[in-house]
Design a protein around this motif. Sequence first.
Motif, PDB file in Angstrom:
ATOM      1  N   VAL A  16       0.836  -1.202   0.000  1.00 28.67           N
ATOM      2  CA  VAL A  16       0.000   0.000   0.000  1.00 28.67           C
ATOM      3  C   VAL A  16       0.871   1.253   0.000  1.00 28.67           C
ATOM      4  N   VAL A  17       1.893   1.260   0.847  1.00 23.16           N
ATOM      5  CA  VAL A  17       2.791   2.421   0.927  1.00 23.16           C
ATOM      6  C   VAL A  17       3.483   2.651  -0.416  1.00 23.16           C
ATOM      7  N   ALA A  18       4.005   1.573  -1.021  1.00 22.52           N
ATOM      8  CA  ALA A  18       4.703   1.700  -2.296  1.00 22.52           C
ATOM      9  C   ALA A  18       3.761   2.149  -3.408  1.00 22.52           C
ATOM     10  N   THR A  19       2.513   1.726  -3.337  1.00 23.35           N
ATOM     11  CA  THR A  19       1.531   2.117  -4.348  1.00 23.35           C
ATOM     12  C   THR A  19       1.162   3.588  -4.217  1.00 23.35           C
ATOM     13  N   PHE A  20       0.945   4.040  -2.988  1.00 23.26           N
ATOM     14  CA  PHE A  20       0.700   5.473  -2.781  1.00 23.26           C
ATOM     15  C   PHE A  20       1.889   6.298  -3.267  1.00 23.26           C
ATOM     16  N   ALA A  21       3.096   5.827  -2.980  1.00 18.15           N
ATOM     17  CA  ALA A  21       4.293   6.562  -3.400  1.00 18.15           C
ATOM     18  C   ALA A  21       4.389   6.628  -4.923  1.00 18.15           C
ATOM     19  N   SER A  22       3.897   5.598  -5.603  1.00 19.47           N
ATOM     20  CA  SER A  22       3.956   5.579  -7.069  1.00 19.47           C
ATOM     21  C   SER A  22       3.130   6.703  -7.691  1.00 19.47           C
ATOM     22  N   SER A  23       2.116   7.153  -6.970  1.00 20.38           N
ATOM     23  CA  SER A  23       1.268   8.221  -7.505  1.00 20.38           C
ATOM     24  C   SER A  23       1.952   9.588  -7.470  1.00 20.38           C
ATOM     25  N   SER A  24       3.081   9.667  -6.784  1.00 23.79           N
ATOM     26  CA  SER A  24       3.752  10.959  -6.610  1.00 23.79           C
ATOM     27  C   SER A  24       5.105  11.034  -7.289  1.00 23.79           C
ATOM     28  N   VAL A  25       5.476  10.029  -8.064  1.00 22.90           N
ATOM     29  CA  VAL A  25       6.814  10.021  -8.653  1.00 22.90           C
ATOM     30  C   VAL A  25       6.958  11.146  -9.666  1.00 22.90           C
ATOM     31  N   LYS A  26       8.198  11.642  -9.785  1.00 18.47           N
ATOM     32  CA  LYS A  26       8.506  12.712 -10.733  1.00 18.47           C
ATOM     33  C   LYS A  26       9.441  12.250 -11.835  1.00 18.47           C
ATOM     34  N   THR A  27      10.186  11.169 -11.590  1.00 13.85           N
ATOM     35  CA  THR A  27      11.154  10.685 -12.567  1.00 13.85           C
ATOM     36  C   THR A  27      10.959   9.175 -12.773  1.00 13.85           C
ATOM     37  N   PRO A  28      11.419   8.657 -13.912  1.00 14.77           N
ATOM     38  CA  PRO A  28      11.335   7.206 -14.116  1.00 14.77           C
ATOM     39  C   PRO A  28      12.059   6.402 -13.042  1.00 14.77           C
ATOM     40  N   HIS A  29      13.199   6.896 -12.572  1.00 17.57           N
ATOM     41  CA  HIS A  29      13.959   6.141 -11.577  1.00 17.57           C
ATOM     42  C   HIS A  29      13.205   6.042 -10.248  1.00 17.57           C
ATOM     43  N   GLN A  30      12.462   7.086  -9.903  1.00 17.27           N
ATOM     44  CA  GLN A  30      11.635   7.007  -8.695  1.00 17.27           C
ATOM     45  C   GLN A  30      10.557   5.923  -8.852  1.00 17.27           C
ATOM     46  N   LEU A  31       9.999   5.814 -10.059  1.00 17.16           N
ATOM     47  CA  LEU A  31       9.000   4.773 -10.304  1.00 17.16           C
ATOM     48  C   LEU A  31       9.642   3.393 -10.241  1.00 17.16           C
ATOM     49  N   TYR A  32      10.881   3.262 -10.744  1.00 18.02           N
ATOM     50  CA  TYR A  32      11.573   1.972 -10.665  1.00 18.02           C
ATOM     51  C   TYR A  32      11.696   1.510  -9.221  1.00 18.02           C
ATOM     52  N   VAL A  33      12.053   2.443  -8.340  1.00 20.02           N
ATOM     53  CA  VAL A  33      12.214   2.094  -6.926  1.00 20.02           C
ATOM     54  C   VAL A  33      10.872   1.655  -6.332  1.00 20.02           C
ATOM     55  N   CYS A  34       9.822   2.404  -6.642  1.00 24.91           N
ATOM     56  CA  CYS A  34       8.488   2.045  -6.127  1.00 24.91           C
ATOM     57  C   CYS A  34       8.049   0.683  -6.646  1.00 24.91           C
ATOM     58  N   ARG A  35       8.291   0.419  -7.921  1.00 21.05           N
ATOM     59  CA  ARG A  35       7.884  -0.860  -8.498  1.00 21.05           C
ATOM     60  C   ARG A  35       8.670  -2.018  -7.890  1.00 21.05           C
TER      61      ARG A  35
ATOM     62  N   ILE B  77      -8.183   1.055  -1.849  1.00 14.94           N
ATOM     63  CA  ILE B  77      -8.917  -0.204  -1.857  1.00 14.94           C
ATOM     64  C   ILE B  77      -8.199  -1.273  -1.032  1.00 14.94           C
ATOM     65  N   THR B  78      -6.870  -1.299  -1.118  1.00 11.20           N
ATOM     66  CA  THR B  78      -6.095  -2.384  -0.521  1.00 11.20           C
ATOM     67  C   THR B  78      -5.871  -2.210   0.977  1.00 11.20           C
ATOM     68  N   PHE B  79      -5.802  -0.989   1.456  1.00 11.07           N
ATOM     69  CA  PHE B  79      -5.458  -0.759   2.864  1.00 11.07           C
ATOM     70  C   PHE B  79      -6.393  -1.489   3.831  1.00 11.07           C
ATOM     71  N   PRO B  80      -7.721  -1.370   3.708  1.00 11.21           N
ATOM     72  CA  PRO B  80      -8.583  -2.096   4.667  1.00 11.21           C
ATOM     73  C   PRO B  80      -8.457  -3.613   4.536  1.00 11.21           C
ATOM     74  N   MET B  81      -8.130  -4.118   3.331  1.00 12.01           N
ATOM     75  CA  MET B  81      -7.949  -5.559   3.168  1.00 12.01           C
ATOM     76  C   MET B  81      -6.703  -6.041   3.908  1.00 12.01           C
ATOM     77  N   ALA B  82      -5.662  -5.208   3.917  1.00 12.99           N
ATOM     78  CA  ALA B  82      -4.455  -5.567   4.661  1.00 12.99           C
ATOM     79  C   ALA B  82      -4.754  -5.650   6.154  1.00 12.99           C
ATOM     80  N   ILE B  83      -5.511  -4.697   6.675  1.00 10.21           N
ATOM     81  CA  ILE B  83      -5.882  -4.722   8.098  1.00 10.21           C
ATOM     82  C   ILE B  83      -6.756  -5.944   8.392  1.00 10.21           C
ATOM     83  N   TRP B  84      -7.663  -6.261   7.464  1.00 12.22           N
ATOM     84  CA  TRP B  84      -8.537  -7.414   7.644  1.00 12.22           C
ATOM     85  C   TRP B  84      -7.732  -8.711   7.702  1.00 12.22           C
ATOM     86  N   GLY B  85      -6.617  -8.749   7.008  1.00  6.95           N
ATOM     87  CA  GLY B  85      -5.794  -9.950   6.985  1.00  6.95           C
ATOM     88  C   GLY B  85      -5.276 -10.340   8.358  1.00  6.95           C
ATOM     89  N   TYR B  86      -4.986  -9.354   9.226  1.00  5.67           N
ATOM     90  CA  TYR B  86      -4.515  -9.659  10.580  1.00  5.67           C
ATOM     91  C   TYR B  86      -5.574 -10.439  11.369  1.00  5.67           C
TER      92      TYR B  86
END
Length: 391
Positions: free
Chosen positions: A13-32, A107-116
């Motif tokens: 979830v954190v990496a996906t949120f971060a992907s929405s804010s990338v400014k360069t291709p290399h930042q997206l590579y790290v998120c992916r 969408i994914t965040f509440p499912m992660a909490i539900w998993g616990y």
Amino acid sequence: MSIWCPSWELLWVVATFASSSVKTPHQLYVCRFFVGLAEGTFYPAVHTVLGAWYTKREIAKRACIFFGSAFVGSMFSGYLQAALYTGMNGVGGLSGWRWLFIFDGIITFPMAIWGYIALPDLPTNTRVFWLKPHEKEMAQERIKKAGKAVGEPVTWAGIKRVLGKWHFWVYTAYYTFFICSENIGLYMNLWLKSLHRYSVSNINTYPTVTNAITIVTSLAYGWTSDYIKLRSPIVFFSLTVCFFAAVNLAVWDGVPFGLKWASYYLTGFAQGSGPVFLTMVNEVCAGDSLERIIILGSTNSIAYAFNAWIPLLSYNTTYAPRFLVGNSITVALIVCAATTLALAVYLERRDKEKNDLVEQDVTTDPIVASQSREWIEGKGGEEGLAGEARV
């Protein structure tokens, strides 16, 4: 599992949120990278849980329901892309693709909490409150009656034992061929785009029918497989259908427009057999818990390690939409998968015949039976061979 899987999902979830804010291709590579790291553990972990809780007449249904749910998500993702492209592109100063990452994270965040709460771990160590003590005891009795071994720790000796059996090599080889052959259905959108007759929304949504076919066929495979209590015939059927589709797409020239369209959709018949195959792994390796978890992990990690680079060569988008090399390679991969699966079925039957022979000898000559078991397990050396000769 109830801690392991949801924690990785939160990282996703954190990496996906971060992907929405990338400014360069290399930042997206790290998120992916972190997205892949977080999601890679989930699929084999869930199959480990399913294999620990369910018996032979139950497991394929559950595995296929779980698998099909992922394709429901893929279908929804296609519709969501189309909706965001037309309805939210530019809203709040954000592009539509950025909104897609944001929505995925929400969408994914509440499912992660539900998993616990929802994931029950294994029958031997479950801590969930929604199972009563007598239900936990019943679960442990069920796995004992089913001949399932659980709880063996990972040791070098255990790893050496697993690598010394054919299961690891043959099952991993099959799944690698299988996963790498699935790419053929992923490029329908490029074909539709090349026709210059469909809108962006249609190009995004028409290929989702393949996912719908995969959902239906995977559920049909699961119920049929559990009903007949056989796995390999289902997998062979799916490979046959995909082989027909792959040959049509490899030939391409002279293939009617409607048959090309149908062939792309027929590729959806193959993927649903994946959980049936993993069910077979769960059953054949049920008596060796360490072997089971290692192979469930290796089949996924090794298969997707190859699948990470093979499509880049075989399905280079400069060759779209025909992909003569890629589609031809896929035909060869399907043939290799079918051949490897046939080898696995033969070896399974050979081992079963040996085990039946040992069980028969238990009632007549316990010494022979002991030596035969040693020979089968690879522990008897000359003594085990002598026992087999006596049999």
